[in-house]
Design a protein around this motif. Sequence first.
Motif, PDB file in Angstrom:
ATOM      1  N   UNK A  70      -6.159   6.460  38.884  1.00 17.00           N
ATOM      2  CA  UNK A  70      -5.475   7.197  39.951  1.00 17.00           C
ATOM      3  C   UNK A  70      -6.268   8.357  40.535  1.00 17.00           C
ATOM      4  N   UNK A  71      -7.475   8.607  40.027  1.00 16.01           N
ATOM      5  CA  UNK A  71      -8.289   9.701  40.555  1.00 16.01           C
ATOM      6  C   UNK A  71      -7.848  11.051  40.035  1.00 16.01           C
ATOM      7  N   UNK A  72      -8.197  12.099  40.783  1.00 13.93           N
ATOM      8  CA  UNK A  72      -7.821  13.459  40.379  1.00 13.93           C
ATOM      9  C   UNK A  72      -6.302  13.579  40.443  1.00 13.93           C
ATOM     10  N   UNK A  73      -5.735  14.002  39.324  1.00  9.42           N
ATOM     11  CA  UNK A  73      -4.291  13.952  39.153  1.00  9.42           C
ATOM     12  C   UNK A  73      -3.761  15.266  38.602  1.00  9.42           C
ATOM     13  N   UNK A  74      -2.488  15.502  38.858  1.00  8.52           N
ATOM     14  CA  UNK A  74      -1.790  16.645  38.270  1.00  8.52           C
ATOM     15  C   UNK A  74      -0.513  16.121  37.633  1.00  8.52           C
ATOM     16  N   UNK A  75      -0.158  16.725  36.506  1.00  5.49           N
ATOM     17  CA  UNK A  75       1.095  16.376  35.846  1.00  5.49           C
ATOM     18  C   UNK A  75       1.992  17.608  35.780  1.00  5.49           C
ATOM     19  N   UNK A 132       8.429   4.379  38.216  1.00  2.00           N
ATOM     20  CA  UNK A 132       8.137   4.270  36.782  1.00  2.00           C
ATOM     21  C   UNK A 132       6.981   3.301  36.582  1.00  2.00           C
ATOM     22  N   UNK A 133       5.960   3.753  35.838  1.00  3.37           N
ATOM     23  CA  UNK A 133       4.806   2.915  35.534  1.00  3.37           C
ATOM     24  C   UNK A 133       4.781   2.448  34.084  1.00  3.37           C
ATOM     25  N   UNK A 134       5.449   3.144  33.195  1.00  2.00           N
ATOM     26  CA  UNK A 134       5.388   2.785  31.787  1.00  2.00           C
ATOM     27  C   UNK A 134       6.271   3.687  30.949  1.00  2.00           C
ATOM     28  N   UNK A 135       5.980   3.720  29.662  1.00  2.00           N
ATOM     29  CA  UNK A 135       6.711   4.535  28.711  1.00  2.00           C
ATOM     30  C   UNK A 135       5.795   5.604  28.151  1.00  2.00           C
TER      31      UNK A 135
END
Length: 141
Positions: A70-75, A132-135
């Motif tokens: 996903x590249x540069x990401x923020x959570x 939603x992509x996963x758990x």
Amino acid sequence: MTCEFKILESKNIHLVVPLVEKLNDYKVSAEVLESRFIEMTKQNYECAVICDNNKIIGVSGLWYCTRHYSGKSVEPDHVYIDESYRGKGIGKAFFNWIYSYVKDKGCETIELNTYVSNPSSHKFYYNEGFRILGFHFLKNV
């Protein structure tokens, strides 16, 4: 109501502990939270807050990384708004500010986790366009 959104200076990180204590139903002590937050400020972490007349009424941590898919990401993490301020559009405005802020920092994507026991947050994030992509799994070592 006019709220201010800003990044909290690391030296003031202790100011978010009361809100995060509420988020976690007081399962983690204030002392442990403060110690952890101090450590977090030394990593790829910033703390965004919502202020109403200089009173912190909301919080979101921002963890930065680059991911292969996903590249540069923020959570956004430990997102919490005081109960008396909910339902007034502040969360939406806060996330719009976060979107703009992290885009200016070069982020391409936003990923987050939310507790399965918090269905109102699920509805909020769906409405914001998250999918939603996963758990998320956790194991103590």
